[in-house]
Write an enzyme that holds these catalytic residues in place. Structure first.
Site, PDB file in Angstrom:
ATOM      1  NE  ARG A  80      33.406  56.241  51.666  1.00 51.49           N
ATOM      2  CZ  ARG A  80      33.668  54.994  51.328  1.00 51.49           C
ATOM      3  NH1 ARG A  80      32.759  54.278  50.721  1.00 51.49           N
ATOM      4  NH2 ARG A  80      34.834  54.470  51.589  1.00 51.49           N
ATOM      5  CD  GLU A  86      29.356  47.409  44.777  1.00 51.91           C
ATOM      6  OE1 GLU A  86      30.515  47.002  44.955  1.00 51.91           O
ATOM      7  OE2 GLU A  86      29.090  48.487  44.207  1.00 51.91           O
ATOM      8  CB  SER A 106      31.407  46.543  50.478  1.00 53.74           C
ATOM      9  OG  SER A 106      32.419  47.460  50.380  1.00 53.74           O
ATOM     10  CG  LEU A 107      36.590  44.237  50.771  1.00 50.07           C
ATOM     11  CD1 LEU A 107      38.011  44.583  51.205  1.00 50.07           C
ATOM     12  CD2 LEU A 107      36.626  43.461  49.457  1.00 50.07           C
TER      13      LEU A 107
HETATM   14  C1  LIG Z   1      38.498  51.474  44.181  1.00 49.37           C
HETATM   15  C2  LIG Z   1      37.678  50.771  45.206  1.00 49.37           C
HETATM   16  C3  LIG Z   1      38.097  50.723  46.527  1.00 49.37           C
HETATM   17  C4  LIG Z   1      37.335  50.057  47.493  1.00 49.37           C
HETATM   18  N1  LIG Z   1      37.796  49.960  48.770  1.00 49.37           N
HETATM   19  C5  LIG Z   1      37.122  49.190  49.666  1.00 49.37           C
HETATM   20  C6  LIG Z   1      37.642  48.943  50.957  1.00 49.37           C
HETATM   21  O1  LIG Z   1      38.713  49.412  51.305  1.00 49.37           O
HETATM   22  N2  LIG Z   1      36.923  48.165  51.800  1.00 49.37           N
HETATM   23  C7  LIG Z   1      35.722  47.620  51.451  1.00 49.37           C
HETATM   24  O2  LIG Z   1      35.113  46.910  52.259  1.00 49.37           O
HETATM   25  N3  LIG Z   1      35.205  47.832  50.228  1.00 49.37           N
HETATM   26  C8  LIG Z   1      35.879  48.588  49.326  1.00 49.37           C
HETATM   27  N4  LIG Z   1      35.364  48.778  48.081  1.00 49.37           N
HETATM   28  C9  LIG Z   1      34.104  48.142  47.721  1.00 49.37           C
HETATM   29  C10 LIG Z   1      34.316  46.657  47.496  1.00 49.37           C
HETATM   30  O3  LIG Z   1      35.526  46.445  46.824  1.00 49.37           O
HETATM   31  C11 LIG Z   1      33.196  46.034  46.679  1.00 49.37           C
HETATM   32  O4  LIG Z   1      31.956  46.459  47.121  1.00 49.37           O
HETATM   33  C12 LIG Z   1      33.229  44.524  46.802  1.00 49.37           C
HETATM   34  O5  LIG Z   1      34.518  44.070  46.538  1.00 49.37           O
HETATM   35  C13 LIG Z   1      32.248  43.887  45.850  1.00 49.37           C
HETATM   36  O6  LIG Z   1      32.496  42.523  45.815  1.00 49.37           O
HETATM   37  P1  LIG Z   1      31.569  41.574  44.948  1.00 49.37           P
HETATM   38  O7  LIG Z   1      32.138  40.224  45.068  1.00 49.37           O
HETATM   39  O8  LIG Z   1      30.164  41.780  45.323  1.00 49.37           O
HETATM   40  O9  LIG Z   1      31.714  42.118  43.447  1.00 49.37           O
HETATM   41  P2  LIG Z   1      33.005  42.336  42.542  1.00 49.37           P
HETATM   42  O10 LIG Z   1      34.258  42.234  43.291  1.00 49.37           O
HETATM   43  O11 LIG Z   1      32.767  43.576  41.779  1.00 49.37           O
HETATM   44  O12 LIG Z   1      32.955  41.108  41.542  1.00 49.37           O
HETATM   45  C14 LIG Z   1      32.022  41.060  40.498  1.00 49.37           C
HETATM   46  C15 LIG Z   1      32.308  39.855  39.627  1.00 49.37           C
HETATM   47  O13 LIG Z   1      31.198  39.657  38.761  1.00 49.37           O
HETATM   48  C16 LIG Z   1      31.660  39.417  37.445  1.00 49.37           C
HETATM   49  N5  LIG Z   1      30.579  39.791  36.534  1.00 49.37           N
HETATM   50  C17 LIG Z   1      29.984  40.996  36.380  1.00 49.37           C
HETATM   51  N6  LIG Z   1      28.979  40.898  35.493  1.00 49.37           N
HETATM   52  C18 LIG Z   1      28.959  39.607  35.084  1.00 49.37           C
HETATM   53  C19 LIG Z   1      28.159  38.868  34.169  1.00 49.37           C
HETATM   54  N7  LIG Z   1      27.135  39.425  33.526  1.00 49.37           N
HETATM   55  N8  LIG Z   1      28.433  37.559  33.974  1.00 49.37           N
HETATM   56  C20 LIG Z   1      29.471  36.954  34.634  1.00 49.37           C
HETATM   57  N9  LIG Z   1      30.241  37.598  35.517  1.00 49.37           N
HETATM   58  C21 LIG Z   1      29.984  38.903  35.736  1.00 49.37           C
HETATM   59  C22 LIG Z   1      32.926  40.216  37.328  1.00 49.37           C
HETATM   60  O14 LIG Z   1      33.719  39.697  36.283  1.00 49.37           O
HETATM   61  C23 LIG Z   1      33.516  39.978  38.715  1.00 49.37           C
HETATM   62  O15 LIG Z   1      34.191  38.745  38.713  1.00 49.37           O
HETATM   63  C24 LIG Z   1      36.110  49.467  47.110  1.00 49.37           C
HETATM   64  C25 LIG Z   1      35.671  49.519  45.784  1.00 49.37           C
HETATM   65  C26 LIG Z   1      36.447  50.154  44.837  1.00 49.37           C
HETATM   66  C27 LIG Z   1      35.971  50.193  43.416  1.00 49.37           C
END
Ligand SMILES: Cc1cc2nc3c(=O)[nH]c(=O)nc-3n(C[C@H](O)[C@H](O)[C@H](O)COP(=O)(O)OP(=O)(O)OC[C@H]3O[C@@H](n4cnc5c(N)ncnc54)[C@H](O)[C@@H]3O)c2cc1C
Length: 767
Positions: free
Chosen positions: A463, A561, A577-578
């Site tokens: 990438r 993340e 990352s999922l």
């Molecule tokens: C467009 C796109 C496509 C992607 N495609 C893929 C894919 O195909 N396969 C893959 O594995 N990964 C993919 N990724 C990456 C993956 O989606 C993310 O890395 C992963 O979903 C992160 O999950 P998470 O639960 O750590 O955070 P997130 O899903 O970002 O959740 C963060 C949460 O924290 C909350 N939050 C943030 N700050 C605060 C705060 N201060 N107080 C309270 N709540 C807060 C938000 O409201 C949210 O609920 C993609 C990402 C993007 C943007």
């Protein structure tokens, strides 16, 4: 031994009070008799959610019993948790999870399944407002055996192969330490590669400036399939105590060449012996085998909707939306142990304390949203909250040591996705890797395919290399003084109806614009965009947060993340990352519930009990003084709109400084300038925050500025290019690159000489 403290039972024996089969039958009877809302005791719940072959499974959640034996009542429409005796459970007897993405939900579901009550806070008004929702490509599932027509089996993939792909993508250039295949299993201390400190950090090695944690990759590869089944493919009951309630993601399926009663020995999702469909696995760039399960090109939506629904249905989990954690609360009398968070209610603009005996999980995502060009969704998403909350905690505790990477690590490694839709005055929109996997070609304005100039694997190169190629080509048009765009993704050679079926989200996004575009007929303008944060809050493999000097911050956890485990090194393999959220989120849930299975299990559970008791004491002491809790209601606080507008304007300026100075291609002088601008912005943001009276926009820019400065400082401190961190030193201001070099670069194998070739190509345009 049954220790009864404050009316709650702690089972401290490693011997089960009942036999496995008794427990299993007890739990099964409860399920069959549809006893809704009754939590049938820690041991049975634990037994149900784990394999019975694990000897500790029946007792490991003993600590969780401090909050278990709970009943949930919903007479008021709101969840209210009560002890079986009828005594109401205090609101702070919970785990506080910050974030409703895949990591937060995995932590919450796992902890709750082991008896720990959980409050999940999320910044958006709906649970699905998170990066996880927008994931397109899919999630890595498993290494499987394919049954051929003649009955023979072919091993298509192995955990070792996945670990190796993660290593290559990470930018770490050393060899693997473990080259022997391992079977899928729970990754525990016995498997750690030579971890002398036994801090459970795993084995972190460095080459070319990149730190990579091979243990984290093994954990992901070995545990991943189980977590996918437990959290996404339930409900299942394999008769061995493995079950999962509520969440069945409608992944795409494919038809098997043969059908037979034994075909599902690899857990490929056959619904019955006669069913001749299994989960469809697709191949993505830099993966050695097809191992990604998906739901068309909107996998994140399918997963998020299912997993949040399952979590919300769990009697021990409550969600609170429009709730932004602004600071962590620590107890000054016990080494800064974390006991909760200050939470801003976006509707009332009030900030109140949310206490949590079981600790706080940072699952609040990454910081891709602080860049001008970003694939991350708008709103309060990916603004670096996790990093900012952690850094502010350490600053308050005054525990960061000069020169130590401290509570955050590897922040310079921000992954830029090579292809986001680039149309003026429109938010960037991700054009998934899978497009290039399916043959999309990168072309310049004249139609020339340019990716092979930069790497022999062309569009399927790692990438970071493709991102720099697209960035460099897009800069070329600007350097020419041309108004036109110079980097495009071309899919027009593929069959139109197949394209529309395979990528329905992309098709509908493009065709629903005011001036519709058709990717089956025209080239699509693209630009790289900030996508994923490889670094983050320093975490061990169980999700405990480590601060400067390596000490553990008690009662503070991190997953998804937000966390830096070292899994991704300097760059992330697509679709990891999922799975990372599921695997490491589950580990946090288990740890909090006291589910530990190594030799020191007893010691760890006692430590956990002590921490919880300490936290409970600290919270109750505070509550007695403050006489308030997060649940108190009150009038909304007015906010000053002008201050809010100032905050939004500052955030816009900050995003452009991040893109220009700390973006795809960095230079030492650009980083120095950006760092000093960001330091000033951080002070300005704090000033705005102090005057803002609870305006969420001020909270957003405060976090973005704190984390943005941390990224710039980390990037300035590391002048070695590696993974997604690319520093162009001004002295390579290039000799003109010949056409022969441009074309010929593709021919040779790309080793370090080829890195120089690429550097010259980029420098010729960017410097
Ligand atoms: C467009 C796109 C496509 C992607 N495609 C893929 C894919 O195909 N396969 C893959 O594995 N990964 C993919 N990724 C990456 C993956 O989606 C993310 O890395 C992963 O979903 C992160 O999950 P998470 O639960 O750590 O955070 P997130 O899903 O970002 O959740 C963060 C949460 O924290 C909350 N939050 C943030 N700050 C605060 C705060 N201060 N107080 C309270 N709540 C807060 C938000 O409201 C949210 O609920 C993609 C990402 C993007 C943007």
């Amino acid at each position: 031994t049954l220790l009864v403290k404050r009316g709650r039972a702690f089972h401290l024996s490693d011997k089960p009070v009942k036999s496995d089969s008794e427990l299993y039958n007890e739990a099964k009877r409860s399920v069959r008799s549809k006893q809704k809302g009754v939590f049938f005791g820690t041991s049975a719940a634990t037994y149900l959610s784990r394999s019975s072959s694990r000897s500790l499974s029946t007792t490991a959640a003993a600590v969780a019993s401090s909050s278990s034996l709970l009943q949930s009542s919903s007479s008021s429409g709101k969840k209210s948790l009560r002890l079986a005796s009828g005594e109401r459970c205090a609101p702070h007897e919970r785990l506080l999870v910050l974030g409703s993405g895949v990591a937060g939900c995995a932590a919450a579901l796992t902890a709750a399944r082991h008896g720990v009550p959980v409050t999940v806070l999320h910044a958006g008004s709906v649970k699905e407002d998170c990066n996880s929702y927008w994931a397109q490509g899919g999630v890595i599932y498993r290494n499987y055996r394919l049954k051929e027509k003649d009955g023979s089996e072919k091993l298509v993939d192995t955990p070792l192969s996945l670990v190796n792909d993660i290593r290559i993508a990470s930018g770490y250039r050393g060899a693997l330490q473990r080259n022997t295949p391992l079977e899928e299993c729970h990754y525990d201390a016995s498997l750690l590669l030579n971890d002398p400190t036994s801090s459970k950090m795993g084995q972190i090695c460095s080459t070319a400036g990149v730190n990579w944690n091979e243990d984290a990759a093994w954990k992901l590869a070995l545990e991943g399939p189980t977590r996918v089944r437990q959290l996404l493919l339930g409900p299942q009951d394999d008769g061995a105590g493995h079950t999962s309630t509520g969440c069945v993601v409608p992944f795409d399926r494919t038809t098997l060449p043969t059908a037979g009663p034994d075909d599902d020995n690899d857990g490929m999702g056959k619904e019955s012996p006669e069913d001749n469909t299994v989960l469809s696995l697709c191949l993505e760039a830099s993966h050695a085998a097809p191992r990604i399960i998906h739901h068309a090109d909107c996998t994140g939506r399918a997963i998020t909707e299912s997993i949040t629904r399952a979590a919300a249905a769990h009697p021990l989990i409550e969600f609170r939306g429009d709730s932004i954690a602004t600071d962590l609360i620590s107890d000054e009398h016990s080494d800064g142990m974390v006991i909760g968070a200050k939470v801003l209610d976006k509707n009332t603009n009030k900030i109140e304390a949310a206490y949590a005996v079981h600790g706080v999980v940072l699952a609040s995502g990454g910081l891709g949203g602080i860049y001008e060009h970003s694939t991350n969704p708008g709103g309060f998403n990916a603004l670096g909250s996790s990093v900012a909350l952690a850094l502010r905690l350490e600053e308050r505790l005054n525990s960061s040591l000069p020169g130590e990477s401290g509570i955050t690590s590897d922040l310079e490694y921000v992954q830029f996705h090579p292809t986001s839709l680039c149309l003026p005055n429109e938010a960037r929109f991700l054009l998934t890797e899978a497009l290039r996997g399916e043959g999309a070609i990168l072309r310049d304005a004249s139609g020339r395919a340019f990716a092979s100039d930069y790497h022999p694997s062309a569009e399927l190169a790692p990438r970071d290399i493709v991102a720099r190629a697209v960035f460099t080509e897009s800069q070329k048009a600007a350097a020419d003084g041309s108004d036109g765009h110079n980097a495009f993704l071309d899919m027009t050679h593929r069959d139109a109806s197949w394209l529309r079926d395979r990528f329905p989200t992309i098709h509908s996004h493009l065709s629903s614009r005011d001036s519709p575009m058709d990717f089956t007929k025209e080239k699509i303008p693209v630009i790289p965009a900030a996508h994923y944060t490889c670094g983050g809050v320093t975490s061990d493999l169980s999700g405990r947060v480590h601060g400067s000097g390596g000490q553990v911050h008690r009662n503070l956890y991190v997953a998804g993340e937000a966390a830096r485990t070292g899994l991704h090194g300097g760059n992330r393999l697509a679709s990891t990352s999922l799975l990372e959220g599921l695997v490491f989120g589950s580990s946090v849930g288990e740890l909090v519930a006291g589910v530990v299975s190594d030799d020191d299990a007893m010691e760890k559970r006692e430590e956990l009990i002590q921490t919880m008791e300490g936290a409970r004491y600290a919270i109750e002491r505070r509550l007695a003084v403050e006489e308030q809790s997060y649940t108190s209601d009150g009038d909304a606080r007015p906010v000053d709109e002008k201050v809010g507008d100032e905050a939004s304007a500052l955030l816009a300026r900050l995003k452009s400084v991040m893109w220009d100075g700390v973006g795809v291609v960095r230079t030492p002088s650009g980083l120095a300038d950006a760092s000093s601008e960001l330091a000033a912005m951080k002070d300005e943001a704090e000033f705005i925050w102090d005057r803002a009276g609870g305006d969420w926009r001020a909270a957003a820019v405060r976090d973005a500025a704190r984390s943005g400065l941390a990224v710039a400082e980390a990037a300035s401190a590391n002048d070695v290019s590696g993974g997604a961190h690319y520093v162009l030193h001004e002295e390579v201001r290039s000799e003109p690159v010949s056409d022969a070099a441009l074309v010929g670069a593709a021919g040779g194998g790309f080793g370090s000489e080829d890195d120089e070739e690429e550097e010259a190509l980029v420098a010729a345009v960017v410097l």
